[in-house]
Design a protein around this motif. Structure first.
Motif, PDB file in Angstrom:
ATOM      1  N   ALA A  82      36.559  45.140  58.072  1.00  0.00           N
ATOM      2  CA  ALA A  82      37.639  45.983  57.538  1.00  0.00           C
ATOM      3  C   ALA A  82      37.459  47.438  57.965  1.00  0.00           C
ATOM      4  O   ALA A  82      38.426  48.100  58.368  1.00  0.00           O
ATOM      5  N   MET A  83      36.233  47.921  57.896  1.00  0.00           N
ATOM      6  CA  MET A  83      35.988  49.311  58.278  1.00  0.00           C
ATOM      7  C   MET A  83      36.159  49.513  59.780  1.00  0.00           C
ATOM      8  O   MET A  83      36.685  50.551  60.210  1.00  0.00           O
ATOM      9  N   ALA A  84      35.763  48.541  60.582  1.00  0.00           N
ATOM     10  CA  ALA A  84      35.948  48.644  62.030  1.00  0.00           C
ATOM     11  C   ALA A  84      37.443  48.643  62.381  1.00  0.00           C
ATOM     12  O   ALA A  84      37.886  49.411  63.238  1.00  0.00           O
ATOM     13  N   THR A  85      38.214  47.797  61.695  1.00  0.00           N
ATOM     14  CA  THR A  85      39.659  47.745  61.924  1.00  0.00           C
ATOM     15  C   THR A  85      40.300  49.073  61.534  1.00  0.00           C
ATOM     16  O   THR A  85      41.131  49.620  62.265  1.00  0.00           O
ATOM     17  N   ALA A  86      39.902  49.620  60.382  1.00  0.00           N
ATOM     18  CA  ALA A  86      40.447  50.905  59.927  1.00  0.00           C
ATOM     19  C   ALA A  86      40.031  52.036  60.873  1.00  0.00           C
ATOM     20  O   ALA A  86      40.835  52.934  61.162  1.00  0.00           O
ATOM     21  N   THR A  87      38.815  51.984  61.370  1.00  0.00           N
ATOM     22  CA  THR A  87      38.345  53.020  62.299  1.00  0.00           C
ATOM     23  C   THR A  87      39.157  52.984  63.587  1.00  0.00           C
ATOM     24  O   THR A  87      39.573  54.033  64.102  1.00  0.00           O
ATOM     25  N   ARG A  88      39.417  51.790  64.111  1.00  0.00           N
ATOM     26  CA  ARG A  88      40.269  51.682  65.317  1.00  0.00           C
ATOM     27  C   ARG A  88      41.660  52.249  65.034  1.00  0.00           C
ATOM     28  O   ARG A  88      42.231  52.963  65.861  1.00  0.00           O
ATOM     29  N   ASN A  89      42.206  51.953  63.849  1.00  0.00           N
ATOM     30  CA  ASN A  89      43.513  52.464  63.454  1.00  0.00           C
ATOM     31  C   ASN A  89      43.488  53.991  63.396  1.00  0.00           C
ATOM     32  O   ASN A  89      44.409  54.651  63.878  1.00  0.00           O
ATOM     33  N   ALA A  90      42.433  54.559  62.822  1.00  0.00           N
ATOM     34  CA  ALA A  90      42.315  56.017  62.720  1.00  0.00           C
ATOM     35  C   ALA A  90      42.212  56.657  64.100  1.00  0.00           C
ATOM     36  O   ALA A  90      42.885  57.663  64.373  1.00  0.00           O
ATOM     37  N   VAL A  91      41.389  56.083  64.975  1.00  0.00           N
ATOM     38  CA  VAL A  91      41.216  56.636  66.319  1.00  0.00           C
ATOM     39  C   VAL A  91      42.542  56.628  67.071  1.00  0.00           C
ATOM     40  O   VAL A  91      42.887  57.597  67.750  1.00  0.00           O
TER      41      VAL A  91
ATOM     42  N   ALA B 226      29.032  47.152  43.982  1.00  0.00           N
ATOM     43  CA  ALA B 226      28.440  48.492  44.038  1.00  0.00           C
ATOM     44  C   ALA B 226      27.279  48.503  45.034  1.00  0.00           C
ATOM     45  O   ALA B 226      27.163  49.425  45.860  1.00  0.00           O
ATOM     46  N   HIS B 227      26.455  47.483  45.002  1.00  0.00           N
ATOM     47  CA  HIS B 227      25.321  47.381  45.937  1.00  0.00           C
ATOM     48  C   HIS B 227      25.817  47.256  47.383  1.00  0.00           C
ATOM     49  O   HIS B 227      25.281  47.915  48.295  1.00  0.00           O
ATOM     50  N   LEU B 228      26.834  46.419  47.591  1.00  0.00           N
ATOM     51  CA  LEU B 228      27.391  46.235  48.938  1.00  0.00           C
ATOM     52  C   LEU B 228      27.902  47.561  49.497  1.00  0.00           C
ATOM     53  O   LEU B 228      27.542  47.957  50.612  1.00  0.00           O
ATOM     54  N   PHE B 229      28.729  48.250  48.729  1.00  0.00           N
ATOM     55  CA  PHE B 229      29.312  49.497  49.223  1.00  0.00           C
ATOM     56  C   PHE B 229      28.232  50.572  49.406  1.00  0.00           C
ATOM     57  O   PHE B 229      28.271  51.332  50.376  1.00  0.00           O
ATOM     58  N   ALA B 230      27.260  50.638  48.502  1.00  0.00           N
ATOM     59  CA  ALA B 230      26.164  51.603  48.649  1.00  0.00           C
ATOM     60  C   ALA B 230      25.384  51.332  49.940  1.00  0.00           C
ATOM     61  O   ALA B 230      24.967  52.273  50.624  1.00  0.00           O
ATOM     62  N   SER B 231      25.231  50.046  50.306  1.00  0.00           N
ATOM     63  CA  SER B 231      24.496  49.711  51.536  1.00  0.00           C
ATOM     64  C   SER B 231      25.239  50.180  52.790  1.00  0.00           C
ATOM     65  O   SER B 231      24.641  50.295  53.858  1.00  0.00           O
ATOM     66  N   PHE B 232      26.530  50.474  52.650  1.00  0.00           N
ATOM     67  CA  PHE B 232      27.334  50.999  53.757  1.00  0.00           C
ATOM     68  C   PHE B 232      27.467  52.524  53.689  1.00  0.00           C
ATOM     69  O   PHE B 232      28.259  53.112  54.411  1.00  0.00           O
TER      70      PHE B 232
END
Length: 174
Positions: free
Chosen positions: A116-125, A145-151
């Motif tokens: 999801a973050m890679a897709t959003a980053t491509r969209n932003a670029v 919370a643990h998952l998002f903190a790990s990112f």
């Protein structure tokens, strides 16, 4: 187990209705002489809310919001679901993220968030923007919370209890 991530399409609509990311709702029962709805007895009420939202989710893929699904290549079933919304100025909200109950513990939440973050980053670029990310997570949802903190997300704010009794935290990553 191989999972392929892609944008949701119309063929996914029936899969949304069958998607299970949490335990079944307990049966209604009496507690201290009062009947209690099974939903209020659920061990993860936030997951039940997410599951309801997914069951009723329209399929969309627009410039500013989309759903990414992880599809189990062996069964064709949904392995994960992630809704992303571009809030403007390069801020992307991970609005919902869920992993199929039967596939928990295999790292699919990490893979889905990374996708999801890679897709959003491509969209932003493509838009000439520097992406930033936010997510709203129930305060009792320690796994998310643990998952998002790990990112690299950080807790930014705790909201007041809503009318349904949920307390959400805002997490952000630049």
């Amino acid at each position: 187990m191989p999972v392929r991530f892609r944008f949701a399409d119309k063929s996914d609509q029936p899969r949304f209705a069958d998607f299970a990311c949490t335990d079944p709702v307990p049966p209604n029962r009496q507690v201290d002489g009062r009947w209690i709805k099974g939903e209020s007895l659920h061990p993860e009420p936030w997951a039940l809310l997410v599951q309801k939202l997914i069951h009723n989710s329209p399929v969309y893929h627009e410039k500013d919001c989309w759903i990414r699904v992880g599809v189990d290549d062996e069964t064709g079933g949904l392995a994960s679901y992630c809704a992303v919304v571009h809030r403007g100025d390069g801020v992307y909200e991970i609005a919902l993220i869920a992993v199929s109950r039967r596939l928990r513990g295999l790292g699919l939440g990490t893979q889905a968030l990374r996708d999801a973050m890679a897709t959003a980053t491509r969209n932003a670029v493509q838009r000439g923007l520097d992406p930033a990310f936010v997510a709203t997570i129930d305060e009792d949802n320690r796994a998310s919370a643990h998952l998002f903190a790990s990112f690299g997300y950080q807790l930014m704010r705790t909201y007041e209890r809503d009318r349904h009794g949920f307390v959400f935290n805002l997490w952000a990553r630049r």
